[in-house]
Write an enzyme that holds these catalytic residues in place. Structure first.
Site, PDB file in Angstrom:
ATOM      1  N   HIS A   1      -1.687  82.270 -33.678  1.00 45.93           N
ATOM      2  CA  HIS A   1      -0.683  82.105 -32.614  1.00 45.93           C
ATOM      3  C   HIS A   1       0.088  83.400 -32.434  1.00 45.93           C
ATOM      4  O   HIS A   1       0.421  84.074 -33.395  1.00 45.93           O
ATOM      5  CB  HIS A   1       0.272  80.953 -32.927  1.00 45.93           C
ATOM      6  CG  HIS A   1       0.766  80.946 -34.338  1.00 45.93           C
ATOM      7  ND1 HIS A   1      -0.007  80.517 -35.390  1.00 45.93           N
ATOM      8  CD2 HIS A   1       1.946  81.353 -34.881  1.00 45.93           C
ATOM      9  CE1 HIS A   1       0.675  80.637 -36.517  1.00 45.93           C
ATOM     10  NE2 HIS A   1       1.856  81.164 -36.245  1.00 45.93           N
TER      11      HIS A   1
ATOM     12  N   HIS B   1       3.483  85.059 -31.392  1.00 46.56           N
ATOM     13  CA  HIS B   1       4.910  84.789 -31.227  1.00 46.56           C
ATOM     14  C   HIS B   1       5.440  85.689 -30.112  1.00 46.56           C
ATOM     15  O   HIS B   1       5.221  86.905 -30.139  1.00 46.56           O
ATOM     16  CB  HIS B   1       5.679  85.145 -32.497  1.00 46.56           C
ATOM     17  CG  HIS B   1       5.394  84.298 -33.698  1.00 46.56           C
ATOM     18  ND1 HIS B   1       6.188  83.241 -34.076  1.00 46.56           N
ATOM     19  CD2 HIS B   1       4.408  84.363 -34.626  1.00 46.56           C
ATOM     20  CE1 HIS B   1       5.711  82.696 -35.189  1.00 46.56           C
ATOM     21  NE2 HIS B   1       4.624  83.362 -35.543  1.00 46.56           N
TER      22      HIS B   1
HETATM   23  P1  AMP Z   1       3.577  81.487 -38.737  1.00 40.01           P
HETATM   24  O1  AMP Z   1       4.489  81.634 -39.923  1.00 40.01           O
HETATM   25  O2  AMP Z   1       3.314  82.758 -38.009  1.00 40.01           O
HETATM   26  O3  AMP Z   1       2.330  80.723 -39.108  1.00 40.01           O
HETATM   27  O4  AMP Z   1       4.368  80.602 -37.685  1.00 40.01           O
HETATM   28  C1  AMP Z   1       4.281  79.214 -37.599  1.00 40.01           C
HETATM   29  C2  AMP Z   1       5.356  78.804 -36.627  1.00 40.01           C
HETATM   30  O5  AMP Z   1       5.104  77.469 -36.228  1.00 40.01           O
HETATM   31  C3  AMP Z   1       6.769  78.834 -37.211  1.00 40.01           C
HETATM   32  O6  AMP Z   1       7.550  79.754 -36.455  1.00 40.01           O
HETATM   33  C4  AMP Z   1       7.234  77.400 -37.073  1.00 40.01           C
HETATM   34  O7  AMP Z   1       8.596  77.309 -36.729  1.00 40.01           O
HETATM   35  C5  AMP Z   1       6.348  76.869 -35.971  1.00 40.01           C
HETATM   36  N1  AMP Z   1       6.160  75.434 -35.980  1.00 40.01           N
HETATM   37  C6  AMP Z   1       5.864  74.662 -37.044  1.00 40.01           C
HETATM   38  N2  AMP Z   1       5.756  73.355 -36.670  1.00 40.01           N
HETATM   39  C7  AMP Z   1       5.986  73.334 -35.328  1.00 40.01           C
HETATM   40  C8  AMP Z   1       6.017  72.294 -34.339  1.00 40.01           C
HETATM   41  N3  AMP Z   1       5.777  71.018 -34.641  1.00 40.01           N
HETATM   42  N4  AMP Z   1       6.297  72.632 -33.058  1.00 40.01           N
HETATM   43  C9  AMP Z   1       6.539  73.931 -32.741  1.00 40.01           C
HETATM   44  N5  AMP Z   1       6.511  74.940 -33.602  1.00 40.01           N
HETATM   45  C10 AMP Z   1       6.253  74.657 -34.894  1.00 40.01           C
END
Ligand code: AMP
Length: 140
Positions: free
Chosen positions: A100, A102
């Site tokens: 993903h 950001h």
């Molecule tokens: P990463 O650490 O780059 O894998 O980022 C994962 C991101 O997913 C984090 O910023 C979380 O806040 C976000 N996240 C986790 N669960 C959800 C959810 N249900 N809806 C939206 N974002 C989420």
């Protein structure tokens, strides 16, 4: 590629999200734990784990959405700038094993520096720089 991730469940509507964009290959939604207002995640709908796992044509589709959404996200929250990043792999801090992008709007008073603030500079001499460059070219 794993069959199901937290984010495929979001794409499928099993877990609710604040959706901001969807097409055949790509989905974008607000991060549930926003680092700043407007923090948005952009994903391929298929659950490739890392950036390099994504086929090039799909990566181009997703990146076109990142490109289109960045000014929309900034405008929505009146941000003068943004940080765009992937935590690509567990060692880099990736928590959800579904790649993903950001898009994090940035503000004058957000108290955070550039991505460079995450690191100390590596002290590399010219031989090491040259050998790293050669190794990258060999691995392309
Ligand atoms: P990463 O650490 O780059 O894998 O980022 C994962 C991101 O997913 C984090 O910023 C979380 O806040 C976000 N996240 C986790 N669960 C959800 C959810 N249900 N809806 C939206 N974002 C989420």
């Amino acid at each position: 590629m794993s069959e199901e991730t937290l984010f495929t469940r979001i794409v499928d509507g099993e877990i609710p999200s604040y959706s901001v964009y969807e097409d055949d290959t790509t989905y974008a939604f607000l991060d549930a734990n926003p680092l700043t207002p407007g923090h948005t995640l952009v994903i391929p709908k298929e659950p490739y784990e890392r950036f390099q796992d994504v086929p090039a044509d799909l990566a181009a589709d997703v990146f076109a959405v990142v490109h289109a959404l960045t000014p929309a996200v900034e405008a929505a929250v009146d941000a003068p700038a943004s940080t765009i990043a992937i935590n690509n792999g567990e060692t880099a801090g990736q928590e959800v094993a579904h790649v993903h992008w950001h898009i994090i709007p940035r503000f004058e008073d957000d108290g955070t520096g550039p991505v460079h603030a995450l690191f100390e500079y590596a002290d590399l001499d010219e031989d090491r720089m040259a050998s790293i460059a050669a190794a990258i070219r060999e691995n392309e």
